[in-house]
Design a protein around this motif. Structure first.
Motif, PDB file in Angstrom:
ATOM      1  N   VAL A 112     -13.266 -26.844  10.144  1.00  0.00           N
ATOM      2  CA  VAL A 112     -14.447 -27.193  10.951  1.00  0.00           C
ATOM      3  C   VAL A 112     -15.629 -26.300  10.567  1.00  0.00           C
ATOM      4  CG1 VAL A 112     -15.408 -27.206  13.292  1.00  0.00           C
ATOM      5  CG2 VAL A 112     -13.105 -28.110  12.881  1.00  0.00           C
ATOM      6  N   SER A 113     -15.381 -25.005  10.434  1.00  0.00           N
ATOM      7  CA  SER A 113     -16.440 -24.058  10.082  1.00  0.00           C
ATOM      8  C   SER A 113     -17.047 -24.380   8.714  1.00  0.00           C
ATOM      9  CB  SER A 113     -15.895 -22.622  10.075  1.00  0.00           C
ATOM     10  OG  SER A 113     -15.342 -22.293  11.324  1.00  0.00           O
ATOM     11  N   THR A 114     -16.169 -24.680   7.751  1.00  0.00           N
ATOM     12  CA  THR A 114     -16.637 -25.000   6.403  1.00  0.00           C
ATOM     13  C   THR A 114     -17.436 -26.297   6.385  1.00  0.00           C
ATOM     14  OG1 THR A 114     -14.652 -23.939   5.504  1.00  0.00           O
ATOM     15  CG2 THR A 114     -15.931 -25.307   4.010  1.00  0.00           C
ATOM     16  N   SER A 115     -16.991 -27.297   7.127  1.00  0.00           N
ATOM     17  CA  SER A 115     -17.697 -28.582   7.168  1.00  0.00           C
ATOM     18  C   SER A 115     -19.092 -28.427   7.756  1.00  0.00           C
ATOM     19  CB  SER A 115     -16.897 -29.597   7.990  1.00  0.00           C
ATOM     20  OG  SER A 115     -15.628 -29.820   7.416  1.00  0.00           O
ATOM     21  N   VAL A 116     -19.218 -27.605   8.792  1.00  0.00           N
ATOM     22  CA  VAL A 116     -20.530 -27.338   9.389  1.00  0.00           C
ATOM     23  C   VAL A 116     -21.428 -26.631   8.371  1.00  0.00           C
ATOM     24  CG1 VAL A 116     -21.761 -26.014  11.156  1.00  0.00           C
ATOM     25  CG2 VAL A 116     -19.672 -27.277  11.758  1.00  0.00           C
TER      26      VAL A 116
END
Length: 449
Positions: A112-116
């Motif tokens: 999730v962090s990487t996608s953001v």
């Protein structure tokens, strides 16, 4: 004469069957063969659905639309596997479910962090980056990429949990449903909007559909299991499995670049239509890998992890699995080498004959990539991910150089694909032998304790 020929064929068939039976004997423990058959049969039916729909879909959309889809797939296939820093791959390895569940939660958190972060970077620099990579055709689809990556994380975690729990019947069933729904959607929407946008959107939605169907079935299967409330600290897990982000994530990133190079180079030098030919050729050749190779790999991964924990010889299992795949793969890949152009022209239409020429050369490379499934799966188990990263980097340099030679100096798409494929075949042979040798060294150390 016919009687003699018939006798010879029958005799040879019996010898092949005996050889196959011998190869399988090493895997009779547990339900290895049954699990491989379950996964392979589900994938085979899904691939058959794809084959039945392919003549219609290729005629609806055409080479250029598939070329743009191929460029999108190339970019997302580079980033997608590493969006969670490959921590999902570690879910299979822990002895207890507490550690595995914490790894799953940690993987989702990172994904999730990487996608953001990717979403922000694409918003700021996306157009410039795509122009630099000569991927201008993806400008309209920038907003889709972060969603695809996020869904990719969820799917990776779900699939690795299924592999860990050996819920292969669920995987097989969902693979069939997914293929049927997605292909019907491609045909239905293609009659009204036969453009690349439809293919890209449906590919992204397909990730979500796959994850949802798998998750629903997992909950049904495991509803009676005791819930694990205790979780380990993320920091300790990150440290315990640090070889995944340090070595395996970069390796998969480099490998993704290597696999996508032909697509990008063909688009740059010869246009989207050439990339479309490559997409269809690669899709057909990936069928044996998906039906059998990946099935063996998915079932082999937890099996080899258990074998190492139980002090069995890893090298023996890897060698037997590789020999089995070598026998099984000869027919489909050999058939494409001999009759590729005629098969593609008959199946997809005369405009796709060049894709058969591509596939003829690509079959050499994909056959040996098909064989390396057990070798690649055993690498994290024997802690050789650093070696794999170095090997993949060297492979990238060699294959990129040969691709440039074919495209730039010979100005030939066929020559570029031929050089890329021949080098891929040789490098995969080297990888298999190196991994088996490393397994033998590992066995000596592991069995001595």
């Amino acid at each position: 004469m016919s009687l003699f020929g018939g006798f010879t064929i029958k005799k040879r068939s019996l010898i092949i069957l005996k050889n196959l039976r011998y190869k399988l004997n090493g895997f009779n423990k547990g339900s290895f063969i049954r699990n491989v058959f379950t996964v392979a049969s589900g994938t085979a039916i899904a691939q058959l659905i794809g084959i039945l729909f392919s003549p219609l879909i290729t005629r609806i959309y055409g080479p250029e639309a598939f070329g743009i889809l191929g460029v999108f797939a190339s970019l997302t296939s580079i980033i997608g596997p590493v969006v969670a820093l490959t921590y999902p791959m570690a879910i299979v390895l822990p002895r207890d479910d507490t550690e595995a569940k914490t790894l799953a939660a940690f993987s989702v958190y990172i994904g999730v962090s990487t996608s953001v972060l990717v979403s922000i970077l694409l918003g700021l620099f996306g157009r410039d980056l795509l122009s630099l990579l000569n991927m201008d055709v993806l400008f309209p689809y920038l907003i889709i990429i972060p969603f695809y990556l996020l869904l990719s994380t969820f799917l990776q975690v779900t699939e690795q949990w299924i592999i860990r729990k050996k819920l292969f019947s669920i995987k097989a069933k969902v693979t069939i449903y997914h293929a049927l729904i997605l292909n019907i959607a491609k045909v239905g929407m293609g009659f009204y909007y036969p453009v690349a946008t439809v293919l890209i959107v449906l590919t992204t939605v397909g990730q979500m559909l796959n994850t949802v169907l798998l998750s629903m079935n997992i909950k049904k299967e495991l509803r009676n299991e005791n819930k694990i409330k205790k979780k380990l600290p993320f920091r300790s897990l990150a440290k315990s499995y640090k070889d995944f982000p340090i070595y395996r994530a970069p390796e998969m990133l480099v490998n993704g670049v290597t696999q996508s190079l032909p697509m990008l180079m063909l688009t740059t030098f010869f246009g989207p239509a050439s990339a479309g030919f490559y997409v269809i050729g690669n899709r057909l050749l990936s069928m044996p890998a998906q039906i059998i190779g990946k099935a063996v790999g998915d079932v082999f991964y937890p099996r080899i992890a258990e074998a190492v924990n139980n002090k069995e010889k890893a090298s023996k299992l890897v060698l037997k699995a590789t020999k089995l795949l070598a026998l099984v793969g000869l027919i489909p890949f050999g058939f494409i080498i001999l009759f590729g152009p005629a098969v593609f022209s008959f199946t997809f239409g005369t405009s796709w004959e060049i894709a058969g020429e591509y596939a003829r050369w690509m079959a050499l490379w994909t056959y040996f990539m098909f064989l390396n499934n057990p070798s690649v799966r055993v690498i994290p188990v024997i802690s050789e991910q650093r070696f794999f990263l170095l090997f993949t980097n060297v492979s990238l340099v060699i294959r990129f150089g040969l691709l440039i030679v074919g495209a730039y100096f010979f100005n030939s798409d066929i020559m570029a694909i031929a050089l890329f494929s021949i080098s891929g075949a040789i490098l995969n042979i080297i990888l298999i032998f190196k991994v088996i040798l490393k397994c033998k060294r590992f066995d000596k150390i592991n069995l001595s304790f």
